[in-house]
Design a protein around this motif. Structure first.
Motif, PDB file in Angstrom:
ATOM      1  N   MET A   1       0.825  -1.199   0.000  1.00 42.58           N
ATOM      2  CA  MET A   1       0.000   0.000   0.000  1.00 42.58           C
ATOM      3  C   MET A   1       0.868   1.261   0.000  1.00 42.58           C
ATOM      4  O   MET A   1       0.568   2.217  -0.693  1.00 42.58           O
ATOM      5  N   ALA A   2       1.948   1.239   0.804  1.00 36.10           N
ATOM      6  CA  ALA A   2       2.823   2.398   0.857  1.00 36.10           C
ATOM      7  C   ALA A   2       3.511   2.632  -0.478  1.00 36.10           C
ATOM      8  O   ALA A   2       3.722   3.776  -0.880  1.00 36.10           O
ATOM      9  N   THR A   3       3.864   1.544  -1.183  1.00 38.35           N
ATOM     10  CA  THR A   3       4.509   1.680  -2.484  1.00 38.35           C
ATOM     11  C   THR A   3       3.553   2.299  -3.498  1.00 38.35           C
ATOM     12  O   THR A   3       3.952   3.160  -4.273  1.00 38.35           O
ATOM     13  N   LEU A   4       2.322   1.886  -3.479  1.00 37.36           N
ATOM     14  CA  LEU A   4       1.321   2.449  -4.383  1.00 37.36           C
ATOM     15  C   LEU A   4       1.125   3.941  -4.111  1.00 37.36           C
ATOM     16  O   LEU A   4       1.058   4.752  -5.040  1.00 37.36           O
ATOM     17  N   LEU A   5       1.076   4.295  -2.847  1.00 40.63           N
ATOM     18  CA  LEU A   5       0.932   5.700  -2.472  1.00 40.63           C
ATOM     19  C   LEU A   5       2.145   6.508  -2.920  1.00 40.63           C
ATOM     20  O   LEU A   5       2.010   7.626  -3.415  1.00 40.63           O
ATOM     21  N   THR A   6       3.329   5.927  -2.775  1.00 40.25           N
ATOM     22  CA  THR A   6       4.551   6.604  -3.216  1.00 40.25           C
ATOM     23  C   THR A   6       4.521   6.847  -4.716  1.00 40.25           C
ATOM     24  O   THR A   6       4.840   7.941  -5.184  1.00 40.25           O
ATOM     25  N   TYR A   7       4.135   5.823  -5.485  1.00 43.74           N
ATOM     26  CA  TYR A   7       4.058   5.980  -6.940  1.00 43.74           C
ATOM     27  C   TYR A   7       3.018   7.028  -7.332  1.00 43.74           C
ATOM     28  O   TYR A   7       3.223   7.790  -8.277  1.00 43.74           O
ATOM     29  N   LEU A   8       1.924   7.077  -6.625  1.00 48.14           N
ATOM     30  CA  LEU A   8       0.888   8.062  -6.908  1.00 48.14           C
ATOM     31  C   LEU A   8       1.386   9.480  -6.643  1.00 48.14           C
ATOM     32  O   LEU A   8       1.172  10.392  -7.459  1.00 48.14           O
ATOM     33  N   ILE A   9       2.079   9.665  -5.541  1.00 46.37           N
ATOM     34  CA  ILE A   9       2.614  10.992  -5.207  1.00 46.37           C
ATOM     35  C   ILE A   9       3.654  11.411  -6.231  1.00 46.37           C
ATOM     36  O   ILE A   9       3.656  12.563  -6.701  1.00 46.37           O
ATOM     37  N   VAL A  10       4.548  10.504  -6.613  1.00 44.54           N
ATOM     38  CA  VAL A  10       5.570  10.825  -7.611  1.00 44.54           C
ATOM     39  C   VAL A  10       4.910  11.162  -8.947  1.00 44.54           C
ATOM     40  O   VAL A  10       5.305  12.118  -9.620  1.00 44.54           O
ATOM     41  N   ALA A  11       3.884  10.402  -9.329  1.00 43.66           N
ATOM     42  CA  ALA A  11       3.180  10.679 -10.589  1.00 43.66           C
ATOM     43  C   ALA A  11       2.530  12.060 -10.571  1.00 43.66           C
ATOM     44  O   ALA A  11       2.567  12.785 -11.570  1.00 43.66           O
ATOM     45  N   LEU A  12       1.974  12.442  -9.433  1.00 38.65           N
ATOM     46  CA  LEU A  12       1.376  13.773  -9.329  1.00 38.65           C
ATOM     47  C   LEU A  12       2.426  14.870  -9.435  1.00 38.65           C
ATOM     48  O   LEU A  12       2.200  15.901 -10.073  1.00 38.65           O
ATOM     49  N   PHE A  13       3.580  14.657  -8.810  1.00 35.17           N
ATOM     50  CA  PHE A  13       4.660  15.635  -8.929  1.00 35.17           C
ATOM     51  C   PHE A  13       5.177  15.724 -10.365  1.00 35.17           C
ATOM     52  O   PHE A  13       5.472  16.813 -10.863  1.00 35.17           O
ATOM     53  N   VAL A  14       5.289  14.594 -11.039  1.00 33.98           N
ATOM     54  CA  VAL A  14       5.730  14.594 -12.443  1.00 33.98           C
ATOM     55  C   VAL A  14       4.746  15.391 -13.287  1.00 33.98           C
ATOM     56  O   VAL A  14       5.149  16.227 -14.108  1.00 33.98           O
ATOM     57  N   LEU A  15       3.464  15.147 -13.091  1.00 34.81           N
ATOM     58  CA  LEU A  15       2.454  15.897 -13.843  1.00 34.81           C
ATOM     59  C   LEU A  15       2.512  17.390 -13.529  1.00 34.81           C
ATOM     60  O   LEU A  15       2.394  18.229 -14.428  1.00 34.81           O
ATOM     61  N   LEU A  16       2.691  17.733 -12.278  1.00 43.03           N
ATOM     62  CA  LEU A  16       2.768  19.140 -11.881  1.00 43.03           C
ATOM     63  C   LEU A  16       3.945  19.843 -12.536  1.00 43.03           C
ATOM     64  O   LEU A  16       3.797  20.921 -13.123  1.00 43.03           O
TER      65      LEU A  16
END
Length: 84
Positions: A1-16
């Motif tokens: 679960m923590a890995t999925l959350l990490t990937y989601l946060i990184v993806a949001l930063f990449v998009l930003l």
């Protein structure tokens, strides 16, 4: 679960970061003009108008890279391992 959350946060930063960098290239004249009207030295406008979007794209690239360990064990053969 923590890995999925990490990937989601990184993806949001990449998009930003991509969202902020890419329009500066497509509307370069406008960005250059707006940057020239700021309270910065006029000689720095040509440099900053290119470097700001490039650095933002570099951040996008670096965010997509796999992270490496922050600390590694020092090599015993290195200068720190020698007696003086």
């Amino acid at each position: 679960m923590a890995t999925l959350l990490t990937y989601l946060i990184v993806a949001l930063f990449v998009l930003l970061w991509a969202y902020t960098a890419i329009p500066k290239f497509f509307k370069f004249r406008s960005f250059y003009h707006i940057l020239g009207s700021q309270a910065i030295p006029k000689w720095s406008v040509p440099i900053l108008s290119v470097m700001i979007p490039l650095v933002e794209l570099a951040v996008v690239f670096l965010l997509q890279q796999k992270s490496t360990p922050a600390h590694e064990e020092p090599c015993s053969a290195g200068w720190a391992g020698k007696n003086m």
